[in-house]
Design an enzyme around this catalytic site. Sequence first.
Site, short mmCIF file in Angstrom:
data_model
loop_
_atom_site.label_atom_id
_atom_site.label_comp_id
_atom_site.label_asym_id
_atom_site.label_seq_id
_atom_site.Cartn_x
_atom_site.Cartn_y
_atom_site.Cartn_z
N ASN A 1 -4.02 -83.95 23.46
CA ASN A 1 -3.75 -82.69 22.64
C ASN A 1 -4.76 -81.52 23.26
O ASN A 1 -4.33 -80.28 23.08
CB ASN A 1 -3.57 -82.90 21.24
N GLN B 1 -12.66 -42.88 21.67
CA GLN B 1 -11.55 -43.06 20.73
C GLN B 1 -11.22 -44.70 20.57
O GLN B 1 -10.69 -45.07 19.58
CB GLN B 1 -10.25 -42.22 21.08
N ARG C 1 -2.86 -58.28 19.45
CA ARG C 1 -2.19 -58.86 18.13
C ARG C 1 -1.99 -60.43 18.32
O ARG C 1 -1.86 -61.09 17.29
CB ARG C 1 -1.18 -58.02 17.74
N SER D 1 3.73 -95.49 20.37
CA SER D 1 4.96 -95.27 20.98
C SER D 1 6.09 -95.80 20.43
O SER D 1 6.03 -96.38 19.54
CB SER D 1 4.89 -96.32 22.49
N SER D 2 7.15 -94.69 20.29
CA SER D 2 8.36 -95.28 19.86
C SER D 2 9.20 -96.47 20.40
O SER D 2 9.98 -97.19 19.79
CB SER D 2 9.46 -94.00 19.83
N ARG E 1 6.88 -45.89 11.21
CA ARG E 1 6.64 -46.54 12.56
C ARG E 1 5.13 -46.20 12.96
O ARG E 1 5.03 -46.12 14.15
CB ARG E 1 7.52 -45.82 13.70
N HIS F 1 -15.81 -88.70 42.47
CA HIS F 1 -14.37 -88.81 43.03
C HIS F 1 -13.73 -89.78 42.55
O HIS F 1 -12.68 -90.28 42.99
CB HIS F 1 -14.32 -89.21 44.33
N ARG G 1 -1.69 -97.82 22.71
CA ARG G 1 -2.60 -97.08 22.17
C ARG G 1 -3.14 -95.64 22.99
O ARG G 1 -3.99 -96.16 23.84
CB ARG G 1 -4.05 -97.76 21.59
N SER H 1 -6.68 -43.48 13.91
CA SER H 1 -6.21 -44.96 13.68
C SER H 1 -7.05 -45.75 14.57
O SER H 1 -7.51 -46.89 13.85
CB SER H 1 -4.91 -45.03 14.43
#
Length: 439
Positions: A280, A216, A314, A266-267, A71, A145, A273, A98
């Site tokens: 993203n 530390q 992490r 588009s599906s 651990r 604006h 476009r 550590s």
Amino acid sequence: MIPRYSRPTMAVIWTPESRFRIWFEIEAHAMDAMADLGTVPVDAAKRVWEADAAAGAFEVARIDAIEAETRHDVIAFLTHVSERTGPEARFLHQGMTSSDVLDTCLAVQLARAADILIADVDALLAVLERRAFEHKLTPTIGRSHGIHAEPVTFGLKLAQAHAEFARNRARLVAARAEIATCAISGAVGTFANIDPRVEAYVADKMGLVPETVSTQVIPRDRHAMFFAVLGVVASSVERLATEVRHLQRTEVLEAEEYFAPGQKGSSAMPHKRNPVLTENLTGLARLVRSAVTPALENVALWHERDISHSSVERGIGPDATITLDFALARLTGVIDKLLVYPERMRKNLDRMGGLVHSQRVLLALTQAGVSREDAYRFVQRNAMRVWDSDGALSLMELLKADPEVAAALDAATIEDSFDLGYHFRHVDTIFDRVFGRHG
């Protein structure tokens, strides 16, 4: 971070194999320094390096198996090194704790990540500069604006982005310098069981500088600043991405993302476009910024140390750096291939009947002796007629026909106030400020 938004060069920094390699180098360099100081046998230090070279890559699965029992991740690692090395491994980790290994490793990882991000920004700056000069004098409408304001050039829009990312580059360089510190000071950071010269030696070998006071752990204000800078860079990514998204709207369509042969928007609607890349980027910027608040909250650790920061780092260490690396590369590609439509820009600039020149008429009236209040009223009442006509009427012609305006300005002066080139007289000056050249 998920593979969809990862690039190999950045992602490899955060693999278990890379982490264990850095841990080993920290431990082995520390042992070398101790050997030079006479606190561990020179032959033992040499044997540790030789055994590592013979053994090759660390067995991640074996380390994980040991950790399942102990651990404790660093103890699991040291146990595995002992299995590979033999009895000389007992001299590793002498006087260390550590956090000496973990914090110094994280500093190395973040510094290496910063180097990649700085290179990413350099690539983006080069593209922005090229496209800015390409459209240095391409007229377009400036908006405040979201409403038509006064003429600018598309090159100025890109020059602004270049200046912003140049500032971000400087921030990343400063953040890298601040995060690149080494702590090999032992329990509670007093060097009670390890010589400070060991820390200095390891720092030099790992490309770091010794931490001033490590207690530390390396103080987390450094990490907070690092992730805050990543958040600022991400916000700049979003700012430019949002500009592209607005310019691609059907009603505007002054620029748009490159649409590759065979690409589908588009599906359901074959005509679409969509600005999917810049949308993203907006989402990725949110992910990077989500690391900032936890990093700030990590600053307040208990006394000389606790590990409330550990689980946070992490996650945010790899996620924020991998995501921002991907986002910067994607943004560079968007700007590199951006489709720009000067004719549409000019059409939009002209569509409101010359309203964008209202300030020049206002100033001309004041120069002719009309009070600012009256000048504003004269121009506004004509401008509102053009506005209500949706640009069907001409502001210039309405002003010429306005008796109070005509009493102060002749037709030639009014016409001169609608000269588009007037607005671009100082573009060279701005480009000199941004790029150190204007042509």
